[in-house]
Motif scaffolding. Sequence first.
Motif: not given
Length: 303
Positions: A2-14, A28-30, A65-70
Amino acid sequence: MDYVLKTDGLTKQYGKHTVVDHVNMKVKKGDIYGFIGKNGAGKTTFMRMVAGLAFPVEGSMELFGSKDLEKQRVRIGSLIEQPGIYGNMTARENMEVMRKSLGITEKHAVEEILEFVKLSNTGKKKVKNFSMGMKQRLGIALALFTNPDFLILDEPINGLDPAGIKEIRDLLLELNQEKQITILISSHILGELSKIATRYGIIKDGVLMEEFEQEELEQRCRRCQKLIVDDVNRASAILEEKCHIFNYDVPQTGILRVFEGLDSTWNINKELILGGIKIKESYLAGQDLEGYFMDLLGGEKNA
């Protein structure tokens, strides 16, 4: 798992500057996940993206585990940068403002959370007169109002005295162990972070260099005799046959790390030389956790 957070290629530019560069993180959870990097490495920006306060230019993430972030972000509490508190109000008044803004009807929730963070006895004292540690605990109290499963904390012990640090540390352990809240925390105070973190991520110039468990970190920092030799196989045989040492490893070609007999390294060297081994280097290695992180990050104590 169980993962609470998984990111894939997350990128931010200014502008043309990439602040967070294709980060793949797994919490991971916990976990109490210690997020480590120098000022400007991208820690705060990454946390803001996870909390929905900034938006990536590339990549994706999953929460619970969901992509429904909102929908899933209602399960997150966060304290990023400075706590959003009103200095001319009391702790209870600040909590009431938050309760009403969230539409929480149970008034007893305010008292329960203040009790939990040990601020229930502050009475009419204005927040502007609080110590830094009290302000941080109030910030965490506000983040707990939604009864989160995942707590994101950006430098919650920065600037605190030792007593304040211990209060926050004890609070976070209680949240994690008793309330089962997963925590993502960044901190400059690496020695303190190592007392509570179960997993680490190292970020440098926006790039997540590596992730590892607490047990792996302790293994990497173990005290040992480090030997650089011309023939690892023969040296290993001599260690076992002549020195009766079996607790060693070969982390890379030409290098031996010996984890026992550290009070008689001269004897190890002697037996190797008598056995025809050319020793290029022999020294005691191993360091504290902060030293290890500093080596990874480039040496300056500004993680």
